[in-house]
Design a protein around this motif. Structure first.
Motif, PDB file in Angstrom:
ATOM      1  N   LEU A   1     -11.901   2.728  -4.818  1.00  0.00           N
ATOM      2  CA  LEU A   1     -10.737   2.001  -4.312  1.00  0.00           C
ATOM      3  C   LEU A   1      -9.750   2.912  -3.591  1.00  0.00           C
ATOM      4  O   LEU A   1      -9.480   4.035  -4.028  1.00  0.00           O
ATOM      5  CB  LEU A   1     -10.021   1.306  -5.470  1.00  0.00           C
ATOM      6  CG  LEU A   1      -9.115   0.132  -5.090  1.00  0.00           C
ATOM      7  CD1 LEU A   1      -9.925  -1.020  -4.519  1.00  0.00           C
ATOM      8  CD2 LEU A   1      -8.316  -0.343  -6.302  1.00  0.00           C
ATOM      9  N   VAL A   2      -9.226   2.432  -2.477  1.00  0.00           N
ATOM     10  CA  VAL A   2      -8.135   3.093  -1.756  1.00  0.00           C
ATOM     11  C   VAL A   2      -7.140   2.020  -1.324  1.00  0.00           C
ATOM     12  O   VAL A   2      -7.493   0.849  -1.153  1.00  0.00           O
ATOM     13  CB  VAL A   2      -8.632   3.875  -0.518  1.00  0.00           C
ATOM     14  CG1 VAL A   2      -9.469   5.065  -0.922  1.00  0.00           C
ATOM     15  CG2 VAL A   2      -9.408   2.967   0.428  1.00  0.00           C
ATOM     16  N   ILE A   3      -5.885   2.413  -1.124  1.00  0.00           N
ATOM     17  CA  ILE A   3      -4.853   1.490  -0.660  1.00  0.00           C
ATOM     18  C   ILE A   3      -4.317   1.965   0.684  1.00  0.00           C
ATOM     19  O   ILE A   3      -4.489   3.124   1.058  1.00  0.00           O
ATOM     20  CB  ILE A   3      -3.695   1.353  -1.667  1.00  0.00           C
ATOM     21  CG1 ILE A   3      -3.022   2.713  -1.918  1.00  0.00           C
ATOM     22  CG2 ILE A   3      -4.182   0.741  -2.968  1.00  0.00           C
ATOM     23  CD1 ILE A   3      -1.760   2.620  -2.780  1.00  0.00           C
ATOM     24  N   GLU A   4      -3.678   1.054   1.397  1.00  0.00           N
ATOM     25  CA  GLU A   4      -3.069   1.418   2.677  1.00  0.00           C
ATOM     26  C   GLU A   4      -1.620   0.959   2.725  1.00  0.00           C
ATOM     27  O   GLU A   4      -1.235  -0.023   2.072  1.00  0.00           O
ATOM     28  CB  GLU A   4      -3.836   0.801   3.846  1.00  0.00           C
ATOM     29  CG  GLU A   4      -3.753  -0.708   3.934  1.00  0.00           C
ATOM     30  CD  GLU A   4      -4.278  -1.275   5.240  1.00  0.00           C
ATOM     31  OE1 GLU A   4      -3.704  -0.938   6.301  1.00  0.00           O
ATOM     32  OE2 GLU A   4      -5.249  -2.049   5.196  1.00  0.00           O
TER      33      GLU A   4
ATOM     34  N   LYS B   1     -15.550   3.955   0.546  1.00  0.00           N
ATOM     35  CA  LYS B   1     -14.298   3.419   0.017  1.00  0.00           C
ATOM     36  C   LYS B   1     -14.138   1.915   0.259  1.00  0.00           C
ATOM     37  O   LYS B   1     -14.625   1.368   1.245  1.00  0.00           O
ATOM     38  CB  LYS B   1     -13.112   4.165   0.635  1.00  0.00           C
ATOM     39  CG  LYS B   1     -13.049   5.646   0.242  1.00  0.00           C
ATOM     40  CD  LYS B   1     -13.011   5.818  -1.271  1.00  0.00           C
ATOM     41  CE  LYS B   1     -12.895   7.264  -1.705  1.00  0.00           C
ATOM     42  NZ  LYS B   1     -12.973   7.405  -3.181  1.00  0.00           N
ATOM     43  N   ILE B   2     -13.454   1.287  -0.684  1.00  0.00           N
ATOM     44  CA  ILE B   2     -13.077  -0.120  -0.600  1.00  0.00           C
ATOM     45  C   ILE B   2     -11.566  -0.151  -0.416  1.00  0.00           C
ATOM     46  O   ILE B   2     -10.809   0.214  -1.319  1.00  0.00           O
ATOM     47  CB  ILE B   2     -13.465  -0.896  -1.868  1.00  0.00           C
ATOM     48  CG1 ILE B   2     -14.950  -0.713  -2.184  1.00  0.00           C
ATOM     49  CG2 ILE B   2     -13.118  -2.376  -1.714  1.00  0.00           C
ATOM     50  CD1 ILE B   2     -15.350  -1.252  -3.557  1.00  0.00           C
ATOM     51  N   GLN B   3     -11.143  -0.577   0.740  1.00  0.00           N
ATOM     52  CA  GLN B   3      -9.731  -0.498   1.144  1.00  0.00           C
ATOM     53  C   GLN B   3      -9.030  -1.834   0.902  1.00  0.00           C
ATOM     54  O   GLN B   3      -9.497  -2.877   1.347  1.00  0.00           O
ATOM     55  CB  GLN B   3      -9.662  -0.131   2.619  1.00  0.00           C
ATOM     56  CG  GLN B   3      -8.293  -0.161   3.251  1.00  0.00           C
ATOM     57  CD  GLN B   3      -8.351   0.177   4.723  1.00  0.00           C
ATOM     58  OE1 GLN B   3      -9.386   0.636   5.222  1.00  0.00           O
ATOM     59  NE2 GLN B   3      -7.281  -0.061   5.438  1.00  0.00           N
ATOM     60  N   ILE B   4      -7.893  -1.790   0.227  1.00  0.00           N
ATOM     61  CA  ILE B   4      -7.118  -3.007  -0.008  1.00  0.00           C
ATOM     62  C   ILE B   4      -5.645  -2.760   0.277  1.00  0.00           C
ATOM     63  O   ILE B   4      -5.180  -1.615   0.312  1.00  0.00           O
ATOM     64  CB  ILE B   4      -7.270  -3.525  -1.454  1.00  0.00           C
ATOM     65  CG1 ILE B   4      -6.702  -2.514  -2.469  1.00  0.00           C
ATOM     66  CG2 ILE B   4      -8.722  -3.872  -1.767  1.00  0.00           C
ATOM     67  CD1 ILE B   4      -6.617  -3.060  -3.888  1.00  0.00           C
ATOM     68  N   HIS B   5      -4.904  -3.863   0.454  1.00  0.00           N
ATOM     69  CA  HIS B   5      -3.456  -3.794   0.529  1.00  0.00           C
ATOM     70  C   HIS B   5      -2.905  -3.810  -0.893  1.00  0.00           C
ATOM     71  O   HIS B   5      -3.575  -4.250  -1.832  1.00  0.00           O
ATOM     72  CB  HIS B   5      -2.907  -4.983   1.311  1.00  0.00           C
ATOM     73  CG  HIS B   5      -3.256  -4.955   2.766  1.00  0.00           C
ATOM     74  ND1 HIS B   5      -2.444  -4.381   3.709  1.00  0.00           N
ATOM     75  CD2 HIS B   5      -4.337  -5.426   3.446  1.00  0.00           C
ATOM     76  CE1 HIS B   5      -2.998  -4.489   4.898  1.00  0.00           C
ATOM     77  NE2 HIS B   5      -4.156  -5.122   4.769  1.00  0.00           N
TER      78      HIS B   5
END
Length: 288
Positions: free
Chosen positions: A165-168, A131-135
């Motif tokens: 893609l994943v978000i936090e 996963k590629i984690q972004i705000h």
């Protein structure tokens, strides 16, 4: 980065760009990554975040060198090490990746940076559970508009990017409920961050928040990822602790015991030193 074996990411200034500098820097970073993978294997650490600076300036227009072809064999070999040992990999580009920026130019640059990360994932030969984690990004004076813009921009991204893609949830602008709105419009998985949630929330208890975020993950995404940290004492709100608070982490593990299957990323300054401490706490939890 690994303090025990003194491995860190090498980079250089834009003004120093040259093909020779790129080759030397990327080679050093890949060699260090190999050392870190072997360290993790020896110590049973299965979850690793790889630096976005592995290839400096990869998404910048100045990068004319075909690093993908030059290093493809080494990436492939490292990918075999990752897969043969069952390592889980994640990336976390910097906050300059702004999908929901009002400026089209910033969105396009963000898309190029995410494409660079996808290129690395492909070269490693990894699957959709990487996963590629972004705000989420900025509020820009109107949160609901910012959320809608993120959703619309997400649908303009390539399928390769969306696959990873994943978000936090963050501690300033977009809490878990905001992320759930985005998930509803995109199906993007949510990484739950306990420190951010402690600071900005809607009174959801930890287990309820983990339940909500975990349900955004599908089988193709792999085990849900979460970020773990605590507040550093006498520092600005939201600053990650320098070293793990062992009592807090022990309580955290007791709370989620037998309720969730998670891959836990420690966002803690001393890296593997805290990870090794956490591993012992985890072992003690399983022996109870």
């Amino acid at each position: 980065m690994n303090y025990t074996i003194e491995c860190k990411v090498k980079t250089f200034k834009l003004a120093s760009y040259s093909e020779e500098r790129v080759i030397d820097t990327v080679q050093t970073n890949l060699n260090n990554l190999e050392k870190i993978l072997h360290f993790n294997k020896e110590h049973g650490l299965g979850f690793l975040r790889i630096s976005s600076d592995l290839v400096p300036f990869a998404s910048h227009p100045i990068m004319t060198f075909n690093w993908q072809d030059y290093f493809k064999d080494q990436f492939s070999q490292l990918g075999k090490v990752i897969k043969s040992n069952g390592f889980r990999i994640a990336f976390h580009p910097g906050q300059f990746v702004l999908i929901n920026s009002p400026k089209e130019e910033l969105f396009m640059k963000s898309s190029e940076e995410l494409t660079y990360h996808v290129d690395m994932i492909k070269l490693f030969g990894l699957d959709s559970d990487t996963k590629i984690q972004i705000h989420v990004g900025g509020v820009y004076g109107d949160k609901e508009t910012a959320i809608s813009r993120f959703i619309n921009r997400y649908h303009r991204l390539s399928n390769d990017i969306k696959r990873h893609l994943v978000i936090e949830n963050d501690e300033k602008s977009f809490d878990l409920q905001d992320c759930l709105k985005i998930h509803k419009g995109t199906d993007v998985p949510i990484i739950f961050d306990n420190l951010h949630h402690d600071i900005k929330n809607n009174d959801e208890a930890l287990l309820d928040a983990l339940d909500l975020s975990s349900k955004t993950w599908k089988a193709k995404d792999g085990i849900p990822m979460v970020d773990y940290s605590t507040q550093q004492e006498n520092a600005i709100v939201g600053k990650h602790c320098d070293t793990i608070n062992e009592n807090h982490f022990s309580d955290y593990m007791k709370t989620i015991k037998d309720k969730f299957d998670l891959d836990i990323m420690l966002e803690i300054k001393d890296k593997e030193l805290s990870a090794l401490k956490a591993q012992k706490i985890f072992a003690q939890r399983n022996s109870v």
